[in-house]
Design an enzyme around this catalytic site. Sequence first.
Site, PDB file in Angstrom:
ATOM      1  N   CYS A 341      -3.953  -3.882   4.681  1.00  0.00           N
ATOM      2  CA  CYS A 341      -4.293  -2.833   3.830  1.00  0.00           C
ATOM      3  C   CYS A 341      -4.217  -2.365   2.002  1.00  0.00           C
ATOM      4  CB  CYS A 341      -5.149  -1.634   5.404  1.00  0.00           C
ATOM      5  SG  CYS A 341      -5.724  -0.429   4.556  1.00  0.00           S
ATOM      6  N   CYS A 344      -4.542   1.711   2.095  1.00  0.00           N
ATOM      7  CA  CYS A 344      -3.295   2.647   3.196  1.00  0.00           C
ATOM      8  C   CYS A 344      -2.297   2.050   2.250  1.00  0.00           C
ATOM      9  CB  CYS A 344      -3.137   1.750   4.455  1.00  0.00           C
ATOM     10  SG  CYS A 344      -5.099   2.600   5.845  1.00  0.00           S
ATOM     11  N   ASP A 345      -1.778   1.298   2.072  1.00  0.00           N
ATOM     12  CA  ASP A 345      -0.524   0.330   1.838  1.00  0.00           C
ATOM     13  C   ASP A 345      -0.002   0.666   0.208  1.00  0.00           C
ATOM     14  OD1 ASP A 345       0.086   0.173   4.622  1.00  0.00           O
ATOM     15  OD2 ASP A 345      -0.025  -1.336   4.833  1.00  0.00           O
TER      16      ASP A 345
END
Length: 525
Positions: A341, A344-345
């Site tokens: 992701c 997200c990361d």
Amino acid sequence: MLDTNIKTQLKAYFEKMVSPIVLTATLDASESSAQMLELLNEVAEQSDSITVSTEGQSKNVPSFTVGKPGEATRIAFSGLPMGHEMTSFILAILQSSGYPPKVEQDIIERIRGIEGKLHFQTFISLSCHNCPDVVQALNLMAAINPNIEHEMIDGALFQGLVDQYKIMAVPTVILNGEAFGQGRMTVEELVAKLDTNSPQKDAAKLNAKDNFDMLIVGGGPAGSAAAIYAARKGIRTGIVAERFGGQVMDTMGIENFISVQETQGPKLVQALEQHVKSYEVDIMNLQRANALRKTDDGIEIELVNGAVLKSKSVILSTGARWREMNVPGEQEYRNKGVAYCPHCDGPLFKGKRVAVIGGGNSGVEAAIDLAGIVSQVTLIEFDSKLRADAVLQTKLNSLPNVTIIKSALTKEVLGDGTKVSSLRYQDRTDHSEHTLELEGIFVQIGLLPNTDWLKGTIELSKHGEVIVDNKGETSMPGVFAAGDCTTVPYKQIIIAMGEGAKAALGAFDYLIRSSVVEPEKALAA
């Protein structure tokens, strides 16, 4: 910092406060501390029940706590809770004041029954759309149970802590100094993880349920649509799902959902859940199906915890999951540099070198997004050409810190035992092998249907997809399927919803024709 509309909304929210709240900040002379103080003061200005103190003594600067005056605080924010985390901040104020949370009473009682001192820390990034779910769940638990403390930590701001705990993905939860969990977790999931007797309790409750007329396995767009169409027929309807919302929860930008110009996955899932709950649908979340059986009096779905649900008809809408590279080192370094992701990361790899595996729309979009955060992006594509839309390729080629490698076969993920250090790949044109030094690998190579548990039970395609007819029926009478787990082409949210509705209508027609539904009910429908 807050515009007029937000301030107006906050005034309305804070009218629900039960007791006064003090926001206690630990600050220094930095710009981030100044921004935090500005935010806290603006929030406090919206209610006479909120005050701000700058006498905090946290080791993390800047940070602040939320609590009642004179009481030990149990909720902390290390970093500025803006973006997705603003809602977490507001809910923390309301719930700390005594405003009742919107969760089942059974969950509240289970939270109150948790014993032992628990200090949670959740590492987040402000661009992560899954992080607020975890932060809000743990804040809620801390507000209810005095044995529980929770601290949100912005990984981009506290790099030292990120390095200390070797955080390579968000959200990551630390409990009493040890790794506890990663990824999106609801309050139900967190409580279940802390309660070792939870599977047995859940199984007993599920086994006691009456038979369903229509049982949907999977709670994504297809399953939600199927449940709504079934419930509107007045029949006993249930959804059993491992995670309500499914893959959509991991989708950040949605711009092709007709009539909605732009939205986000979690926002759409919230709307879906509210719509489903407006009908009499029994939602059984956090449950994974393990087996499907045809019996003399209907169909059985066996769950991993041993419970068995019975129904006259079933709709399979189990969706799909991220496809993995299946190379040495991938599992070893999952969440230690190997990620799936970028939204997200990505912020955790600021200024670092990363690779994106996959040249389709997802891969190229990921490379574009990451290029604004990291120092260097290398996009690796197995084919001799990229498969992404032309407009995305044009944007990608305009970025100075992006390198594209085509006709490349990923061979191995390498690391030092704790984190990724490089990627080995083979040039498919001359079979030469190369090693790419980097700190992160984002895998974006498509999806796999969640149908492993159905093998040998119903007919699947060579790709593992459930084979369905024009009404959504499978090779087993009374069992229908819809969405990304089926052979229906074009895996899109709007198509999954339509297929879910069609499967529900097909299943209802099956119920009528097999004389399972009472004649008067069929006529009334």
